[in-house]
Design an enzyme around this catalytic site. Structure first.
Site, mmCIF file in Angstrom:
data_model
loop_
_atom_site.group_PDB
_atom_site.id
_atom_site.type_symbol
_atom_site.label_atom_id
_atom_site.label_comp_id
_atom_site.label_asym_id
_atom_site.label_seq_id
_atom_site.Cartn_x
_atom_site.Cartn_y
_atom_site.Cartn_z
ATOM 1 N N TYR A 151 -14.787 -12.963 -0.162
ATOM 2 C CA TYR A 151 -15.888 -11.963 -0.468
ATOM 3 C C TYR A 151 -17.007 -12.383 -1.299
ATOM 4 O O TYR A 151 -18.093 -11.736 -1.076
ATOM 5 C CB TYR A 151 -15.001 -10.726 -1.426
ATOM 6 C CG TYR A 151 -14.077 -10.093 -0.519
ATOM 7 C CD1 TYR A 151 -14.583 -9.060 0.374
ATOM 8 C CD2 TYR A 151 -12.649 -9.843 -0.995
ATOM 9 C CE1 TYR A 151 -13.538 -8.496 1.343
ATOM 10 C CE2 TYR A 151 -11.760 -9.293 -0.072
ATOM 11 C CZ TYR A 151 -12.339 -8.553 0.864
ATOM 12 O OH TYR A 151 -11.215 -7.593 1.705
ATOM 13 N N ASP A 178 -6.798 -3.553 -7.686
ATOM 14 C CA ASP A 178 -7.640 -4.066 -6.318
ATOM 15 C C ASP A 178 -7.853 -5.527 -6.697
ATOM 16 O O ASP A 178 -7.864 -5.639 -7.801
ATOM 17 C CB ASP A 178 -8.728 -3.231 -6.241
ATOM 18 C CG ASP A 178 -9.447 -3.794 -4.893
ATOM 19 O OD1 ASP A 178 -9.175 -2.965 -3.788
ATOM 20 O OD2 ASP A 178 -10.223 -4.692 -4.800
ATOM 21 N N ARG A 215 -3.326 6.277 0.460
ATOM 22 C CA ARG A 215 -4.007 7.352 1.113
ATOM 23 C C ARG A 215 -3.054 8.151 1.879
ATOM 24 O O ARG A 215 -3.581 9.370 2.548
ATOM 25 C CB ARG A 215 -5.123 6.921 2.135
ATOM 26 C CG ARG A 215 -6.414 6.382 1.030
ATOM 27 C CD ARG A 215 -7.386 5.448 1.986
ATOM 28 N NE ARG A 215 -6.941 4.296 2.586
ATOM 29 C CZ ARG A 215 -7.444 3.757 3.481
ATOM 30 N NH1 ARG A 215 -8.770 3.749 4.075
ATOM 31 N NH2 ARG A 215 -7.138 2.479 3.918
ATOM 32 N N ARG A 247 -6.996 11.209 -6.937
ATOM 33 C CA ARG A 247 -8.166 10.403 -6.714
ATOM 34 C C ARG A 247 -9.512 11.305 -6.391
ATOM 35 O O ARG A 247 -10.517 10.536 -6.250
ATOM 36 C CB ARG A 247 -8.023 9.399 -5.638
ATOM 37 C CG ARG A 247 -7.187 8.116 -6.100
ATOM 38 C CD ARG A 247 -8.315 7.324 -6.870
ATOM 39 N NE ARG A 247 -9.571 7.117 -6.277
ATOM 40 C CZ ARG A 247 -9.902 6.362 -5.258
ATOM 41 N NH1 ARG A 247 -8.917 5.761 -4.686
ATOM 42 N NH2 ARG A 247 -11.223 6.339 -4.904
ATOM 43 N N ARG A 251 0.769 -1.267 -0.056
ATOM 44 C CA ARG A 251 0.052 -0.078 0.009
ATOM 45 C C ARG A 251 0.878 1.279 0.014
ATOM 46 O O ARG A 251 0.526 2.384 0.697
ATOM 47 C CB ARG A 251 -0.939 0.131 1.265
ATOM 48 C CG ARG A 251 -2.145 -1.126 1.137
ATOM 49 C CD ARG A 251 -2.928 -0.906 2.327
ATOM 50 N NE ARG A 251 -3.860 -2.023 2.526
ATOM 51 C CZ ARG A 251 -4.486 -2.267 3.379
ATOM 52 N NH1 ARG A 251 -4.382 -1.715 4.612
ATOM 53 N NH2 ARG A 251 -5.443 -3.465 3.569
#
Length: 381
Positions: A189, A114, A69, A78, A65
Site C-alpha cells: 500500500y 484496519d 457490512r 457506522r 470480517r
C-alpha cells in the site's frame, strides 16, 4: 443530527463461553503469562484447544470480517462515521467487535480495526476511501521516504488499549484475537499509494533497490509487531498476521524478500499467545509462511485442508476454509460444503473452522448463525 451510536448500549452483558510453545525470549515491556499458552490444558475455550493442536468440546468457529457490512446493526452504528474514525473510538470498537459474538455464538472475537491504523497512528497522511481502499497521500519509494516511518509507541494507539481492555471484560471466556497487517501487505500500500492489481512498483523496488526494500520492511516489521504487542498486553489471547497481497509473489521472491520480515513479527509474540498466519492466494507459499513461525496456519479457499496439511506439516493446526461465496448459495449447498471442509480436516491435530477469506457484504447473517450451529453440532465431542 443524532449520534450514529445512539443505539449502542452503555454496557453489554458478558458473553458466555461458547461451550497457550513457550518462547526463548520476550522483548522488554512485553507481557507473558506465568506459564506458556500451550501449558493450559484446562482452558475451556475450544478455540485455544485447537490452537494447541487438541480437539476440544467441538470444532471452534469464527469468521474473518465477521464484524462488518453484512450486519445491519453494524451499518447502523457506522452510519456517518468514517472508517478510521470508527477504529479510533473505543465505544464503537467494542460494540462492533461484540456484534457477531452476540449474533452468531462464535468461539472467538476478532478485534475491529484496519491494517493501516498503525500507519495512521505514526503520522502518515492516509485515508480509507469508500469503494477504493487505503490511499496514501505521499507514497514511500526512496530511502528518504523510509525515514518518515518512525516506530509505533503504545501511546500512539491508547484507544486500542482501552478498547481491548473493555472487550476482555465483556467477552468473559471467549478469546479475543488481535491482528495486524504483515510487512509486505503494508509495504504494497505504501509503495503503490493505494490498492494495486499488479503491484509493479512494489516488485520493482523489491528487486531494483534491495537495500531500500530491506529498510522499509524492517521498519514495518517493527510497527506490526508493536501493534500486536499492544493488543496482547491489553488482553488479546491470540493474534493473526494478515498478508493480504503475498499471493502476488512467486515463491522465491516471497522466501527471500518477505518471509524473514514476517518471521520477525511473529518471533516478537513467541510464547505469549497463539499466532495465526493467513494470506490470500498463498497456496504455493504455505510451507514458507508456516516456516516463518506461526502456530496455526490460515488456509484460503483454494487449497483443500488435507493438501494444506501435507504442505505445512501434519503436526500444525489449520484454520479455514469454506469459500465465502458458498454462504450466498442455498442452505443445502452450504451444509454440503461445510461438511466437506470438516471431512478434509478430520486428521488434523487441531482445526478452526473459518471462511477461506472474509465474510462478503451480501451474506445473510442468519445463514452464518446456522453455519456455526451446524459445525458445533456435527463436531460435538
Amino acid at each position: 443530527m443524532s449520534s450514529p451510536v445512539a443505539d449502542v448500549p452503555a454496557s453489554l452483558p458478558p458473553t458466555p463461553a461458547a461451550g497457550p510453545r513457550p518462547g526463548s525470549s520476550v522483548p522488554v515491556g512485553a507481557s507473558r503469562p506465568a506459564a506458556g499458552w500451550r501449558d493450559r490444558p484446562g482452558d475451556p475455550s475450544p478455540f485455544l484447544a485447537a490452537c494447541r493442536g487438541e480437539r476440544g468440546s467441538w470444532t471452534p468457529v469464527w469468521f474473518m470480517r465477521q464484524a462488518g457490512r453484512s450486519l445491519p446493526e453494524y451499518r447502523r452504528v457506522r452510519e456517518g462515521v468514517p472508517m478510521l474514525e470508527s477504529c479510533a473510538r473505543p465505544d464503537l470498537v467494542v460494540e462492533i467487535t461484540m456484534q457477531p459474538v452476540r449474533r452468531y455464538g462464535v468461539d472467538a472475537a476478532i478485534f475491529y480495526s484496519d491494517i493501516v491504523v498503525p500507519l495512521k497512528a505514526i503520522g502518515l497522511d492516509l485515508d480509507i476511501v469508500q469503494g477504493v481502499g487505503p490511499v496514501i497521500a505521499e507514497p514511500i519509494r526512496t530511502a528518504a521516504d523510509v525515514e518518515r516511518l518512525r516506530p509505533l509507541e503504545p501511546d500512539d494507539v491508547a484507544y486500542v488499549t482501552e478498547a481491548v481492555r473493555g472487550l476482555v471484560g465483556q467477552l468473559g471466556a471467549t478469546p479475543l484475537i488481535g491482528f495486524a497487517g504483515a510487512p509486505f501487505t503494508l509495504a504494497s500500500y505504501l509503495v503503490e499509494g493505494g490498492p494495486s492489481k499488479d503491484h509493479a512498483r512494489t516488485k520493482a523496488l523489491m528487486l531494483g533497490e534491495p537495500a531500500v526494500w530491506a529498510a522499509l520492511m524492517e521498519r514495518l516489521a517493527g510497527i506490526s509487531a508493536a501493534f500486536l504487542q499492544v493488543q496482547v498486553d491489553a488482553g488479546a489471547r491470540a493474534v493473526q498476521l494478515f498478508d493480504s497481497w503475498a499471493g502476488v509473489l512467486p515463491r522465491r521472491m516471497y522466501a527471500e524478500h518477505v518471509a524473514p520480515w514476517s518471521a520477525q513479527v511473529l518471533a516478537r509474540l513467541e510464547g505469549q499467545v497463539p499466532r495465526i498466519h493467513f494470506g490470500v492466494g498463498t497456496g504455493e507459499l504455505l510451507a514458507d509462511m508456516a516456516g516463518a513461525g506461526a502456530d496455526v496456519m490460515g488456509v484460503d479457499f483454494r487449497v483443500p485442508l488435507d493438501e494444506a496439511a501435507r504442505r505445512v506439516g501434519a503436526e500444525r493446526p489449520l484454520q479455514g476454509n469454506l469459500d465465502s461465496a458458498v454462504v450466498l448459495a442455498p442452505w443445502p449447498v452450504v451444509e454440503r460444503e461445510a461438511r466437506r471442509v470438516l471431512g478434509e480436516a478430520r486428521e488434523l491435530p487441531g482445526h478452526i473452522f473459518n471462511l477461506g477469506h472474509g465474510v462478503l457484504p451480501a451474506s445473510d447473517p442468519d445463514v452464518l448463525a446456522r453455519l456455526v450451529e451446524l459445525v458445533h453440532t456435527e463436531t460435538a465431542r
